[in-house]
Design a protein around this motif. Structure first.
Motif, PDB file in Angstrom:
ATOM      1  N   VAL A 185       1.333   8.357  38.755  1.00 18.53           N
ATOM      2  CA  VAL A 185       0.791   7.770  37.530  1.00 18.53           C
ATOM      3  C   VAL A 185       1.210   8.622  36.331  1.00 18.53           C
ATOM      4  CG1 VAL A 185      -1.277   7.072  36.275  1.00 18.53           C
ATOM      5  CG2 VAL A 185      -1.184   6.827  38.785  1.00 18.53           C
ATOM      6  N   TYR A 186       1.946   8.011  35.424  1.00 15.62           N
ATOM      7  CA  TYR A 186       2.317   8.646  34.159  1.00 15.62           C
ATOM      8  C   TYR A 186       1.349   8.145  33.093  1.00 15.62           C
ATOM      9  CZ  TYR A 186       6.739  10.114  36.251  1.00 15.62           C
ATOM     10  OH  TYR A 186       7.688  10.693  37.043  1.00 15.62           O
ATOM     11  N   THR A 187       0.628   9.059  32.469  1.00 10.88           N
ATOM     12  CA  THR A 187      -0.397   8.689  31.498  1.00 10.88           C
ATOM     13  C   THR A 187       0.051   9.048  30.088  1.00 10.88           C
ATOM     14  OG1 THR A 187      -2.168   9.001  33.120  1.00 10.88           O
ATOM     15  CG2 THR A 187      -2.786   9.025  30.796  1.00 10.88           C
ATOM     16  N   PHE A 188       0.227   8.022  29.256  1.00  9.93           N
ATOM     17  CA  PHE A 188       0.493   8.233  27.832  1.00  9.93           C
ATOM     18  C   PHE A 188      -0.854   8.275  27.122  1.00  9.93           C
ATOM     19  CE2 PHE A 188       4.578   6.508  29.108  1.00  9.93           C
ATOM     20  CZ  PHE A 188       5.477   7.236  28.337  1.00  9.93           C
ATOM     21  N   MET A 189      -1.189   9.441  26.581  1.00 11.65           N
ATOM     22  CA  MET A 189      -2.456   9.563  25.871  1.00 11.65           C
ATOM     23  C   MET A 189      -2.316   8.960  24.477  1.00 11.65           C
ATOM     24  SD  MET A 189      -3.907  13.324  26.990  1.00 11.65           S
ATOM     25  CE  MET A 189      -2.453  14.230  26.423  1.00 11.65           C
ATOM     26  N   SER A 227      -7.315  14.847  23.348  1.00 10.63           N
ATOM     27  CA  SER A 227      -5.957  14.599  23.839  1.00 10.63           C
ATOM     28  C   SER A 227      -5.046  15.778  23.520  1.00 10.63           C
ATOM     29  CB  SER A 227      -5.390  13.318  23.217  1.00 10.63           C
ATOM     30  OG  SER A 227      -6.096  12.178  23.671  1.00 10.63           O
ATOM     31  N   HIS A 228      -5.191  16.329  22.333  1.00 10.67           N
ATOM     32  CA  HIS A 228      -4.372  17.485  21.946  1.00 10.67           C
ATOM     33  C   HIS A 228      -4.678  18.684  22.855  1.00 10.67           C
ATOM     34  CE1 HIS A 228      -2.120  20.195  19.312  1.00 10.67           C
ATOM     35  NE2 HIS A 228      -3.149  21.023  19.364  1.00 10.67           N
ATOM     36  N   ALA A 229      -5.955  18.920  23.139  1.00  7.04           N
ATOM     37  CA  ALA A 229      -6.327  20.046  23.997  1.00  7.04           C
ATOM     38  C   ALA A 229      -5.756  19.871  25.403  1.00  7.04           C
ATOM     39  CB  ALA A 229      -7.852  20.166  24.062  1.00  7.04           C
ATOM     40  N   ILE A 230      -5.784  18.658  25.922  1.00 10.99           N
ATOM     41  CA  ILE A 230      -5.215  18.403  27.248  1.00 10.99           C
ATOM     42  C   ILE A 230      -3.723  18.692  27.250  1.00 10.99           C
ATOM     43  CG2 ILE A 230      -4.699  16.593  28.940  1.00 10.99           C
ATOM     44  CD1 ILE A 230      -7.382  15.289  28.117  1.00 10.99           C
ATOM     45  N   TRP A 231      -3.018  18.198  26.227  1.00 12.11           N
ATOM     46  CA  TRP A 231      -1.568  18.383  26.181  1.00 12.11           C
ATOM     47  C   TRP A 231      -1.199  19.855  26.087  1.00 12.11           C
ATOM     48  CZ3 TRP A 231       2.403  15.361  27.271  1.00 12.11           C
ATOM     49  CH2 TRP A 231       3.681  15.814  26.936  1.00 12.11           C
ATOM     50  N   SER A 289      -3.795   5.498  27.962  1.00  7.69           N
ATOM     51  CA  SER A 289      -5.191   5.857  28.179  1.00  7.69           C
ATOM     52  C   SER A 289      -5.679   6.813  27.106  1.00  7.69           C
ATOM     53  CB  SER A 289      -5.347   6.498  29.564  1.00  7.69           C
ATOM     54  OG  SER A 289      -6.691   6.680  29.903  1.00  7.69           O
ATOM     55  N   ASP A 290      -6.985   6.815  26.905  1.00 11.18           N
ATOM     56  CA  ASP A 290      -7.638   7.730  25.973  1.00 11.18           C
ATOM     57  C   ASP A 290      -8.701   8.483  26.774  1.00 11.18           C
ATOM     58  OD1 ASP A 290      -9.353   8.917  24.062  1.00 11.18           O
ATOM     59  OD2 ASP A 290      -8.807   7.407  22.571  1.00 11.18           O
ATOM     60  N   PRO A 291      -8.655   9.813  26.795  1.00  8.93           N
ATOM     61  CA  PRO A 291      -9.623  10.557  27.609  1.00  8.93           C
ATOM     62  C   PRO A 291     -11.067  10.363  27.168  1.00  8.93           C
ATOM     63  CG  PRO A 291      -8.383  12.043  26.188  1.00  8.93           C
ATOM     64  CD  PRO A 291      -7.710  10.708  26.106  1.00  8.93           C
ATOM     65  N   ALA A 292     -11.281   9.839  25.970  1.00  7.64           N
ATOM     66  CA  ALA A 292     -12.638   9.581  25.500  1.00  7.64           C
ATOM     67  C   ALA A 292     -13.096   8.155  25.792  1.00  7.64           C
ATOM     68  CB  ALA A 292     -12.731   9.851  23.994  1.00  7.64           C
ATOM     69  N   CYS A 293     -12.251   7.371  26.440  1.00 11.05           N
ATOM     70  CA  CYS A 293     -12.530   5.956  26.690  1.00 11.05           C
ATOM     71  C   CYS A 293     -13.318   5.800  27.993  1.00 11.05           C
ATOM     72  CB  CYS A 293     -11.216   5.180  26.745  1.00 11.05           C
ATOM     73  SG  CYS A 293     -11.302   3.583  27.575  1.00 11.05           S
ATOM     74  N   PRO A 294     -14.498   5.200  27.974  1.00 12.96           N
ATOM     75  CA  PRO A 294     -15.283   5.048  29.211  1.00 12.96           C
ATOM     76  C   PRO A 294     -14.606   4.152  30.235  1.00 12.96           C
ATOM     77  CG  PRO A 294     -16.306   3.847  27.394  1.00 12.96           C
ATOM     78  CD  PRO A 294     -15.221   4.688  26.796  1.00 12.96           C
ATOM     79  N   TYR A 295     -13.852   3.138  29.781  1.00  8.19           N
ATOM     80  CA  TYR A 295     -13.146   2.271  30.720  1.00  8.19           C
ATOM     81  C   TYR A 295     -12.044   3.055  31.450  1.00  8.19           C
ATOM     82  CZ  TYR A 295     -15.446  -1.502  28.157  1.00  8.19           C
ATOM     83  OH  TYR A 295     -16.376  -2.330  27.576  1.00  8.19           O
ATOM     84  N   ALA A 345      -2.326  18.039  33.998  1.00  2.29           N
ATOM     85  CA  ALA A 345      -2.946  17.105  34.940  1.00  2.29           C
ATOM     86  C   ALA A 345      -4.358  17.566  35.295  1.00  2.29           C
ATOM     87  CB  ALA A 345      -2.092  16.977  36.195  1.00  2.29           C
ATOM     88  N   ALA A 346      -4.533  18.872  35.518  1.00  2.00           N
ATOM     89  CA  ALA A 346      -5.862  19.397  35.842  1.00  2.00           C
ATOM     90  C   ALA A 346      -6.807  19.235  34.651  1.00  2.00           C
ATOM     91  CB  ALA A 346      -5.767  20.865  36.246  1.00  2.00           C
ATOM     92  N   ALA A 347      -6.293  19.489  33.441  1.00  3.41           N
ATOM     93  CA  ALA A 347      -7.119  19.325  32.245  1.00  3.41           C
ATOM     94  C   ALA A 347      -7.518  17.858  32.066  1.00  3.41           C
ATOM     95  CB  ALA A 347      -6.356  19.825  31.015  1.00  3.41           C
ATOM     96  N   TRP A 348      -6.594  16.951  32.377  1.00  2.00           N
ATOM     97  CA  TRP A 348      -6.907  15.519  32.294  1.00  2.00           C
ATOM     98  C   TRP A 348      -8.039  15.164  33.260  1.00  2.00           C
ATOM     99  CZ3 TRP A 348      -6.073  11.232  29.540  1.00  2.00           C
ATOM    100  CH2 TRP A 348      -6.337   9.993  30.138  1.00  2.00           C
ATOM    101  N   ARG A 349      -7.944  15.642  34.477  1.00  2.00           N
ATOM    102  CA  ARG A 349      -8.976  15.320  35.465  1.00  2.00           C
ATOM    103  C   ARG A 349     -10.333  15.890  35.042  1.00  2.00           C
ATOM    104  NH1 ARG A 349      -4.536  16.278  38.935  1.00  2.00           N
ATOM    105  NH2 ARG A 349      -5.131  18.463  39.232  1.00  2.00           N
ATOM    106  N   ARG A 350     -10.340  17.107  34.491  1.00  2.45           N
ATOM    107  CA  ARG A 350     -11.602  17.691  34.034  1.00  2.45           C
ATOM    108  C   ARG A 350     -12.203  16.866  32.897  1.00  2.45           C
ATOM    109  NH1 ARG A 350      -8.690  22.469  33.823  1.00  2.45           N
ATOM    110  NH2 ARG A 350      -9.079  22.646  31.568  1.00  2.45           N
ATOM    111  N   ALA A 351     -11.344  16.461  31.957  1.00  5.68           N
ATOM    112  CA  ALA A 351     -11.830  15.678  30.818  1.00  5.68           C
ATOM    113  C   ALA A 351     -12.397  14.343  31.271  1.00  5.68           C
ATOM    114  CB  ALA A 351     -10.701  15.475  29.809  1.00  5.68           C
ATOM    115  N   LEU A 352     -11.703  13.679  32.212  1.00  3.69           N
ATOM    116  CA  LEU A 352     -12.162  12.374  32.669  1.00  3.69           C
ATOM    117  C   LEU A 352     -13.411  12.501  33.553  1.00  3.69           C
ATOM    118  CD1 LEU A 352     -10.776   9.534  32.091  1.00  3.69           C
ATOM    119  CD2 LEU A 352      -9.501  11.559  31.400  1.00  3.69           C
ATOM    120  N   ALA A 353     -13.646  13.686  34.076  1.00  2.89           N
ATOM    121  CA  ALA A 353     -14.867  13.923  34.851  1.00  2.89           C
ATOM    122  C   ALA A 353     -16.035  14.314  33.948  1.00  2.89           C
ATOM    123  CB  ALA A 353     -14.627  15.014  35.891  1.00  2.89           C
TER     124      ALA A 353
END
Length: 258
Positions: free
Chosen positions: A157-161, A170-174, A135-141, A180-188
């Motif tokens: 769910v294991y997410t490979f960015m 992606s770097h900021a999330i990692w 997945s890509d956190p900038a991807c709308p899909y 996981a919380a940073a991922w959810r914020r980014a996807l929101a």
């Protein structure tokens, strides 16, 4: 003396036949042993991983960006190319942009053979049913998929960015304390910046991109469920549940045959 020679010959022949029979049964040759044997036979080649395939007696071998198939009794021969799934050829699985998935390789490593330490555990605790998402956190899909996953129960769910649309997010999330919380914020759609004092933070993004190339991940999201089950693009909740159940059943059938 003649009797001793006959007995010795019989012992040697018996040992050879026993070894041949062991190679004839794929379950008698674990993947790691086969990987070690390939590395001994071909020291000039970098072998990354070996995985069982759905075809009896055949194994998938990854070598950097290359994939080959081998039979453990005939390691002199490596078959290169793509093995197609009839479902994919029929266009039943497709990419997010609607392209048919006929070029999707279906002989995939088992989930436990993937470098899960390079993924973010975005849902669950790693137990129970599992799936992997490229997945890509900038991807709308990918954002659309996250909403659908809210309704899928009992799954980790294991997410490979894979930063197809840029590395910064992606770097900021990692590098966040709670990935996981940073991922959810980014996807929101919330802003996620690299934490202060994390200048020395290294990420696995290049390794993730290399892994995506080996598995021929051509777009995000791409979903792996184990036992060779794969979906490309956004899938509905019912399709995700069916894929999880199919993977669990095929894994159970595989263990029973062993």
């Amino acid at each position: 003396m003649q009797n001793n020679k006959a007995r010795l010959t019989a012992l040697i022949v018996g040992a050879l036949l026993s070894g041949a029979n062991a190679w004839a049964r794929p379950e008698a040759q674990p993947e790691q042993q086969l990987l070690a044997r390939l590395r001994r036979l071909y020291p000039g080649t970098v072998f990354d991983a070996v995985a069982r395939t759905a075809i009896p007696d055949w194994y998938q071998v990854t070598m950097g960006a290359n994939t080959a198939y081998v039979h453990p009794r005939h390691l002199r021969y490596l078959v290169f190319g793509t093995l197609f799934d009839a479902d994919a050829l029929a266009g039943r699985h497709s990419h997010a942009d609607g392209r048919a998935g006929a070029d999707i390789p279906v002989l995939l490593p088992r989930l436990e053979q993937l470098p899960l330490a390079d993924a973010v555990l975005t849902r669950g605790d790693g137990s129970g049913r599992r799936m992997v998402v490229f997945s890509d956190p900038a991807c709308p899909y990918c954002r659309q998929l996250e909403h659908i996953l809210d309704d899928v129960k009992d799954v980790s769910v294991y997410t490979f960015m894979v930063p197809f649309l840029g590395r910064e997010l992606s770097h900021a999330i990692w590098c966040s304390a709670d990935r996981a919380a940073a991922w959810r914020r980014a996807l929101a759609g919330e802003n996620v910046a690299e934490p202060a004092g994390s200048d020395g933070c290294s990420d696995p993004l290049e390794r993730n991109l290399a892994l995506a190339r080996r598995l021929r991940v051509q777009g995000t999201p791409t979903l792996l469920f184990g036992a060779g089950v794969r979906l490309d693009g956004v899938a509905g909740g019912a399709e995700l549940e069916a894929a999880l159940q199919r993977a669990a059943q095929e894994e159970s059938d595989h263990e029973t045959k062993r």
